[in-house]
Every structure is written in C-alpha cells, then in structure tokens.
Design a protein around this motif. Structure first.
Motif, PDB file in Angstrom:
ATOM      1  N   GLU A 416       0.853  -1.089   0.166  1.00  0.00           N
ATOM      2  CA  GLU A 416       0.088  -0.053   0.065  1.00  0.00           C
ATOM      3  C   GLU A 416       0.783   1.360   0.076  1.00  0.00           C
ATOM      4  O   GLU A 416       0.517   2.291  -0.604  1.00  0.00           O
ATOM      5  N   ASN A 417       2.013   1.137   0.740  1.00  0.00           N
ATOM      6  CA  ASN A 417       2.753   2.345   0.846  1.00  0.00           C
ATOM      7  C   ASN A 417       3.750   2.576  -0.315  1.00  0.00           C
ATOM      8  O   ASN A 417       4.504   3.423  -0.540  1.00  0.00           O
ATOM      9  N   ASN A 418       3.986   1.365  -1.381  1.00  0.00           N
ATOM     10  CA  ASN A 418       5.017   1.311  -2.312  1.00  0.00           C
ATOM     11  C   ASN A 418       4.325   0.540  -3.292  1.00  0.00           C
ATOM     12  O   ASN A 418       4.479  -0.459  -3.909  1.00  0.00           O
ATOM     13  N   THR A 419       3.365   1.409  -3.925  1.00  0.00           N
ATOM     14  CA  THR A 419       2.611   0.937  -5.030  1.00  0.00           C
ATOM     15  C   THR A 419       3.197   0.436  -6.388  1.00  0.00           C
ATOM     16  O   THR A 419       2.817  -0.529  -7.092  1.00  0.00           O
ATOM     17  N   THR A 420       4.438   0.873  -6.430  1.00  0.00           N
ATOM     18  CA  THR A 420       5.172   0.671  -7.903  1.00  0.00           C
ATOM     19  C   THR A 420       5.612  -0.741  -7.886  1.00  0.00           C
ATOM     20  O   THR A 420       5.637  -1.407  -9.139  1.00  0.00           O
ATOM     21  N   ILE A 421       5.834  -1.276  -6.768  1.00  0.00           N
ATOM     22  CA  ILE A 421       6.655  -2.572  -6.643  1.00  0.00           C
ATOM     23  C   ILE A 421       5.605  -3.624  -7.287  1.00  0.00           C
ATOM     24  O   ILE A 421       5.677  -4.834  -7.417  1.00  0.00           O
ATOM     25  N   ARG A 422       4.343  -3.237  -7.435  1.00  0.00           N
ATOM     26  CA  ARG A 422       3.273  -4.282  -7.988  1.00  0.00           C
ATOM     27  C   ARG A 422       3.282  -4.438  -9.295  1.00  0.00           C
ATOM     28  O   ARG A 422       2.637  -5.133 -10.104  1.00  0.00           O
ATOM     29  N   ASN A 423       4.198  -3.427  -9.920  1.00  0.00           N
ATOM     30  CA  ASN A 423       4.296  -3.422 -11.549  1.00  0.00           C
ATOM     31  C   ASN A 423       5.665  -3.385 -11.860  1.00  0.00           C
ATOM     32  O   ASN A 423       6.028  -2.432 -12.511  1.00  0.00           O
ATOM     33  N   ILE A 424       6.495  -4.402 -11.506  1.00  0.00           N
ATOM     34  CA  ILE A 424       7.957  -4.428 -11.761  1.00  0.00           C
ATOM     35  C   ILE A 424       8.422  -5.293 -12.742  1.00  0.00           C
ATOM     36  O   ILE A 424       9.376  -5.437 -12.980  1.00  0.00           O
ATOM     37  N   GLU A 425       7.055  -6.195 -13.292  1.00  0.00           N
ATOM     38  CA  GLU A 425       7.490  -7.198 -14.269  1.00  0.00           C
ATOM     39  C   GLU A 425       6.231  -7.268 -15.070  1.00  0.00           C
ATOM     40  O   GLU A 425       5.326  -7.107 -14.692  1.00  0.00           O
ATOM     41  N   PHE A 426       6.735  -7.963 -16.211  1.00  0.00           N
ATOM     42  CA  PHE A 426       5.630  -8.154 -17.282  1.00  0.00           C
ATOM     43  C   PHE A 426       5.622  -9.519 -17.716  1.00  0.00           C
ATOM     44  O   PHE A 426       6.548 -10.403 -17.212  1.00  0.00           O
ATOM     45  N   PHE A 427       4.627  -9.914 -18.552  1.00  0.00           N
ATOM     46  CA  PHE A 427       4.633 -11.421 -18.919  1.00  0.00           C
ATOM     47  C   PHE A 427       6.090 -11.642 -19.519  1.00  0.00           C
ATOM     48  O   PHE A 427       6.565 -11.068 -20.291  1.00  0.00           O
ATOM     49  N   GLY A 428       6.380 -12.935 -19.681  1.00  0.00           N
ATOM     50  CA  GLY A 428       7.600 -13.563 -20.322  1.00  0.00           C
ATOM     51  C   GLY A 428       7.247 -13.947 -21.768  1.00  0.00           C
ATOM     52  O   GLY A 428       6.203 -13.926 -22.165  1.00  0.00           O
ATOM     53  N   LEU A 429       8.365 -14.284 -22.401  1.00  0.00           N
ATOM     54  CA  LEU A 429       8.447 -14.512 -24.073  1.00  0.00           C
ATOM     55  C   LEU A 429       7.428 -15.535 -24.189  1.00  0.00           C
ATOM     56  O   LEU A 429       6.713 -15.875 -24.953  1.00  0.00           O
TER      57      LEU A 429
END
Length: 475
Positions: A416-429
């Motif tokens: 909740e305090n560090n919302t960006t860490i929920r979007n540090i990766e995306f789908f793999g190849l």
C-alpha cells in the motif's frame, strides 16, 4: 487448387501452432523487469513514514509453468506507527472479549497486565491506586474520582506524579506503564533492561514487555522492531538463521518463502514446512535466482504436521491461510496446464487427421477437411481459455498482495505504501509464444473454412458440368 496444395496450406499453420506451444510449454524464457518501478532513492516527506529494508521479489524469467526468481535488498517505506508485535490469534481474542463475571471489572480496550489473555480483573482491583489494565482504564474511570486519598500497599511506593503506586524495583523499566505519566518507563538504559531480562527498544528508549526477551533472537519484542534490525551474525542468539544483518527463527528454514537475499534459508532443502506444488530445482548462482517449476500431480498444498511451530497459534493461522491461497492458485494453474496440454493434443490430432485421412489415400482425393477444422477449433478454445486463466491469475495475484485476508498485515502495508512494486515485471516470452499459437490457430481456422468452401464449390462445378454433358448426350 488441388487437394495436395490444400493440405500444404493447412499443414503450415498447424505445425507453427504445435511448435510455438511446445516451446512455450517447455521453457521459461525472459520476462521484462520494469526497473523504473523498483524503489531507489526515497525521499520521505511524510512524517508518518520511515524506511525499512526488506527483500523485493523480482522475476528474472517466467514461463507458463516455471519461473526463476531473484530477490533484491531494497529500502521501502512503512508506517512509522506500525506495530511489529505479534497479533493475538482469533482464539485469544475470543477469550479476551468474553464477558466478565459480576465480581470482575472489564478493561476498556486493553488487556490485564497480570494476564494478557483476558480483559477481566477483580472488582477490588479497580480504583486501588495500582494500574492493572494496560490501558489504565481501571484507574482513570469517573468512579475513581471519588476515592479516598492515595495510600500505597506494603511493598509499593508512589509514582513521581503522586497519583499511582508501583513496585519500584520490579516495575521500573518492565515494558508496562505503571504510572499515569509513564515516568516508570522513561529513561531506561540498555543495561537496566538487560538486568530486568528484557530487550531494549532503541527507537522508543524503552524495555520490551516480554520477560526473557533478547535482541537479535528472531522475535520482534519492540513495537518498532528495533530489537531485530541491524543484527550482525555474531549477535544472533539461539537457534536462528543469520543473513542480511537480520536474525530469523529456524522455523523459516525451508518454508518455501525466501528470507535471505543469498537464498541460504532455502538451499539444500529436503522437505518444506508448507507442502505445495512448487518444486525448487536449482539455485542458479550465475543468474542469482531460484528456479521453481510447478508440479501438478503431487496433490494440492498441505501443512506438514510433523513440523513444530512452538504452539504458535498465530503462525498456524497464517500457515492455514497460506495453504488456502496456494490451493486456489493450484487449481487455477491446473486449468492453465490442461488448457495448454489440450491445445497440443488437439493440434496434433488435426495434423494426424490430414496424414491419416488424406495422404494415406491414393492421389489425396475425397479428404474430409471438416475434421481438421473441428480439431483446430477445439485447440483454439483450449489455448485461449488457458491464457485467459493465466492473465486472470497474474492480475489476481497483484490484487491479492493488498488483501489482508490472504496476506500478513505487514505485506499489505508494504504494497500500500509502495504501489510501484506491484508493477515491476511483465509477461515472459513464453506467454507471447502462446499468443502466437492462438494467432496461428485462428489462421488455421480461416484456411480450413476457405478450403472447405472452395472444395464444395469445385465439387458443385464438377457436378454441374456432368449434368450438362448428360443433357448434350441425350440430344
């Protein structure tokens, strides 16, 4: 267009689908790590926050059924008022909240000092000049305003504010406020806390409440966790794991959750505390990640009853909650697994239908192309359904990290305090290869539809030509 040419047109996208699915199934090629979302230099402008060093989980590569996870030690922001002390279990809360008897007084919000599992004290303990409730409600209620001048019992002395009585030697710096002005818990030195067999809380300048508590023993005894921060390995006590200037209790060894950035708590594990579908293959030091593969035939997750949790109800409750979460993700991943397997089988059947029902016949005549279309359509549904579940699970896991029913309150607060860490990766190849398989399957369907229509059209033209010839012969 000859039948053999039609077969060639149908074979190409079918083989492409089979190849893409096979590669996506067997590999865990790279994923995109969004470095800009990993916290770096954090400027705290809010006085209610402070920095806290913890491990950040970062997938380096991810397939549909395997992943290689690295962990980076980073500074994150947490609530400065967050209480690190273990929360009571539901059973303990039920005991504490039960009604007191007629001859008992119930503390307003806190527990009884002498018995932390209840809020009940005897009526004669109310307004007697001795604080018996952690919240001091037994001595601050309006009923106590009418009491006689304060007289301390034998063995007790008056607090500096002359309003309460306490045992100077026993109750000074014991982690519990026994004076209304908290003077008995102020200016406590580390040596005084050690003499009282209690850990010293650096930030609060107080002694921990739990008797026989120590710093760097893997147990948070201070509300701000200061007794368990900045602990070199030589200061760790008892049966603990030392890493990253922290001490962890041995129960975290081989529990399936990484605590140490060098994976020392999860290396060389034979069994895990929580039996789940994640099989740890290797610790890949060259890539600094721990490689895991999902196994679908080992049964749903369970708790190992042979593990001793030191009768910690709170930990048992967390383990049970974790098993429920893992069980749900287990069945979702089973859907992904069987969807991809179904796509492979149906695609293979579509290819075999062309071989067995076409090329095994002379001159490739009278091919039932509709059978190819049926298998291809089923493969399309299986693959797109599998990837639909995959995307849903990916998004659901991101949402789950802020769901207190499925995670510890501390994990929820971190995200909740560090919302960006929920979007540090995306789908793999592998995911995009499977998407390519969907596209090639769709092209196979179009080709099948085109071939079937063309086949029917040519047969109709041949039939019309035969009728005209018969009519001419009749004349």
């Amino acid at each position: 267009m000859t039948n053999c040419l039609r077969l060639a047109i149908l074979f190409i996208p079918a083989f492409i689908t089979l190849g893409l699915l096979a590669v996506a199934f067997a590999t865990n090629w790279w994923t995109i790590v969004l470095e800009q979302n990993i916290p770096k230099n954090i400027n705290i402008k809010n006085s209610n926050l402070r920095l806290y060093q913890t491990l950040l989980r970062i997938p380096q590569s991810r397939g549909l059924f395997s992943e290689c996870i690295s962990y980076r030690l980073v500074n994150l922001t947490i609530n400065d008022s967050y209480n690190f002390l273990p929360e009571p279990s539901k059973e303990e809360l039920a005991i504490a909240d039960r009604n007191c008897s007629i001859d008992q007084f119930m503390c307003a919000t806190g527990y009884a000092i002498s018995n932390p599992l209840t809020r009940c004290i005897q009526n004669q303990q109310q307004c007697n000049g001795i604080i018996d409730c952690v919240d001091k409600s037994d001595e601050t209620s309006t009923v106590c305003n009418e009491r006689l001048p304060l007289r301390c019992q034998d063995g007790y002395e008056k607090c500096p504010d002359q309003k309460m009585c306490y045992r100077v030697n026993d109750q000074t710096c014991d982690g519990v406020s026994n004076c209304l002005d908290d003077s008995d818990e102020q200016n406590c030195s580390p040596q005084r806390c050690e003499d009282n067999k209690r850990a010293f809380c650096i930030k609060e300048r107080k002694c921990a409440r739990r008797e026989h508590s120590h710093s760097c023993d893997g147990i948070s005894d201070c509300a701000d966790n200061s007794d368990e921060e900045n602990c070199p390995s030589h200061e760790c006590r008892g049966d603990t794991i030392s890493c990253d200037n922290r001490c962890y209790r041995s129960k975290y060894r081989c529990d399936g959750t990484v605590q140490c950035s060098d994976f020392s708590d999860e290396k060389n594990c034979v069994e895990y505390t929580t039996k789940n579908y994640l099989k740890v293959y290797t610790i890949r030091d060259d890539r600094k990640c721990i490689e895991k593969r999902f196994t679908y035939f080992g049964g749903s997750p369970t708790i190992d009853n042979n593990i001793d949790y030191n009768n910690n109800n709170n930990n048992n409750e967390y383990q049970q909650k974790r098993v429920e979460y893992l069980t749900l993700t287990y069945y979702l991943r089973m859907g992904i697994f069987f969807g991809i397997i179904g796509g492979l089988l149906f695609t293979l059947l579509s290819i075999l239908s062309l071989f067995l029902l076409a090329c095994c016949r002379k001159n490739c005549h009278n091919v039932p192309f509709i059978l190819y279309g049926i298998w291809t359509f089923l493969a399309f549904l299986s693959i797109i359904g599998s990837l639909g579940i995959y995307v849903y699970l990916w998004l659901w896991e991101k949402q789950t990290v802020v769901d207190i029913e499925k995670n510890l309150p501390f994990d929820v607060m971190i995200h909740e305090n560090n919302t960006t860490i929920r979007n540090i990766e995306f789908f793999g190849l592998s995911f995009w290869l499977a998407c390519g398989a969907i596209l090639s399957t769709f092209l196979s369907l179009l080709c099948s539809y085109r071939v079937c229509c063309k086949l029917q059209s040519s047969r109709a033209e041949d039939k019309e030509y035969e009728i005209m010839q018969m009519q001419m012969q009749a004349y």
